[in-house]
Design an enzyme around this catalytic site. Structure first.
Site, PDB file in Angstrom:
ATOM      1  CG  ASP A 190      -1.767   1.215   1.364  1.00  0.00           C
ATOM      2  OD1 ASP A 190      -2.673   1.362   0.522  1.00  0.00           O
ATOM      3  OD2 ASP A 190      -1.542   2.026   2.285  1.00  0.00           O
ATOM      4  CD  GLU A 193      -2.370   2.547  -3.465  1.00  0.00           C
ATOM      5  OE1 GLU A 193      -3.476   3.081  -3.630  1.00  0.00           O
ATOM      6  OE2 GLU A 193      -1.764   2.552  -2.376  1.00  0.00           O
TER       7      GLU A 193
END
Length: 485
Positions: free
Chosen positions: A255, A279
């Site tokens: 993330d 990400e």
């Protein structure tokens, strides 16, 4: 005088009618078979050509399912919900599940996990007002992972190692005021593993470096500290090794990697391996490429996402699909997608693809190179599910071989996958025109009758001895062509 006016009006109407006709001979004439009238130059249509058996052309490719959306419901039952679906997803051609952050967050039973507090509380410690996470208990998570493995499906953990949340207040001498940086058994870390205080967040006694996180700046983990590295990936019971060896996770979705340096992901993967996707929310393919090269991790192909959004929605110009994308240079590292939990909840219209264009976007990612991700809410949408299933079957069978754009303009895009060996490959035709389109293209198939495996066209053209063939795309839709028996 009246007669002259009528004559003038008739001439003007004739002129306007002629000038409005497309000069592009690929557009269906209004007197052809689209309206049920005889085609002025009809092609012979074979009688009921037989499709090839797509299951005989398994190309080894599969797709990943993002198995959640933002604020999933019902709370405390999500792991059980997914367990019931795994078998059907596996049968459809899905080989990985990307799960939401599986551990306790500050918001307790309402947390989607991105406000991570205790890295080892999978729904088995009573803290932040609940024992179970929003998604259920640890036992239910373990049952889900076991069921996935029984179906040859890997399970991907969503890893948040930038910021922490939900700790206790303590005086932080490096900031000169109290910060929520105390994590122990009484303060948001009931497991007692990876306890931490202000020394392990930026700034501290040995490090002033701060990557400038946009989230939780006061509790932004300092990955330069040996203690943090030990607990995140080095120790035998580190987060990485516990997730892999105890819980059974097979890989990682990192993330918000903009919040820490690329070497962190590389060090993690060097230590524990596994599938990985980062990400990195950046629409520039060059930035994504640099990150992939530096870390060895895959990355979500935001370049492709934004080119699809621009071409189908924002600009309505398919020429954007001829621009740079990660899959074009690093297909094995490009994780393509049309939606995720963030884009679907984002109020910025430039950050999501409209529902009316979703299937064209899925047709693109499921016929091109890269590793496609299916968004849970799209797959479980009854209006989309059968179509997505069919596209997955096409992806896993005949979407193979070199890629070539055969034609592109503002409202048409034609791409060929050349196939390999006995695998015939395919031709994708996307149109955002309001009329049915036909275009003559060069195929790899000589004297073969074709059909549209998307089922959007009933047209059955036959290629000539040189592979030339005229294919069709429905208005504001797509078709996927390959050979018949």
């Amino acid at each position: 005088m009246k007669l002259n006016k009528i004559l003038i009006l008739w001439i003007l109407a004739l002129f306007m009618g002629l000038s409005s006709c497309s000069s592009d001979d690929s557009e269906i004439d209004p007197t052809d078979d689209v309206t049920g009238q005889p085609d002025p130059d009809p092609e012979p249509q074979p009688d009921n050509p037989e499709p090839i058996d797509l299951s005989a052309y398994d190309n080894g490719s599969r797709v990943m399912m993002q198995a959640f959306y933002w604020d999933v419901e019902p709370r405390f039952e999500w792991w059980t919900n997914l367990t019931d679906k795994v078998g059907g997803w596996a049968d459809a051609g899905i080989n990985r599940l990307w799960l939401p952050v599986a551990t306790k967050g500050q918001s307790g039973g309402y947390s989607m996990g991105y406000d991570v507090s205790d890295y080892y509380d999978f729904g088995n410690y009573n803290q932040h007002g609940t024992t179970e996470t929003r998604f259920g208990s640890r036992e239910e998570l373990e049952e889900l992972i076991s069921t996935a493995h029984q179906n040859d499906v890997e399970v991907i953990a969503d890893i948040v190692i930038n910021h922490n949340s939900g700790g206790g207040l303590e005086y932080n001498p490096y900031r000169g005021y109290e910060t929520y940086t105390l994590f122990d058994e009484e303060h948001g870390n009931a497991s007692g593993m990876f306890n931490r205080n202000y020394e392990y967040f930026y700034p501290n006694s040995v490090s002033q470096y701060d990557p400038g996180s946009l989230f939780y700046a006061e509790s932004n983990l300092d990955h330069h500290r040996e203690y943090v590295q030990d607990w995140l990936w080095k120790k035998d019971n580190s987060v990485a090794k516990y997730y892999k060896n105890v819980m059974g996770f097979d890989g990682w979705r990192f993330d918000y990697v903009l919040g820490f340096e690329p070497w962190v992901v590389k060090a993690w993967l060097d230590e524990v391996g596994g599938f990985s996707v980062a990400e990195l929310w950046d629409g520039r393919a060059s930035v994504l490429r640099d990150y992939v090269n530096e870390t060895g991790s895959g990355a979500f192909d935001f370049a492709t996402f934004y080119k699809l959004e621009e071409g189908l929605d924002r600009f309505e110009d398919l020429n954007t699909l001829d621009q740079d994308m990660l899959w074009k240079t690093h297909p094995e590292k490009a994780v393509t997608f049309t939606a995720n939990h963030d884009t679907e909840k984002d109020s910025n219209e430039d950050n999501f693809i409209k529902s009316s264009n979703k299937m064209k976007a899925y047709a693109y990612i499921l016929t091109h190179p890269g590793y496609p991700t299916i968004f849970y809410s799209d797959y479980e949408n009854t209006d989309f599910q059968d179509e997505i299933k069919n596209l997955i079957e096409i992806h896993n069978s005949i979407a193979t071989g070199d890629t070539e754009i055969l034609y592109i303009d503002e409202d048409e895009y034609v791409m060929k996958r050349a196939g390999t060996g006995t695998n015939p490959g395919l031709i994708l035709y996307i149109s955002i025109s309001n009329s049915t389109k036909r275009r003559s293209v060069s195929s790899n198939w000589n004297n073969v009758t074709l059909m549209d495996y998307s089922g959007n066209s009933t047209y059955n053209p036959t290629s000539d001895e040189n592979g030339a063939v005229t294919i069709e795309a429905p208005s504001n839709g797509y078709s996927i062509w390959s050979i018949t028996e």
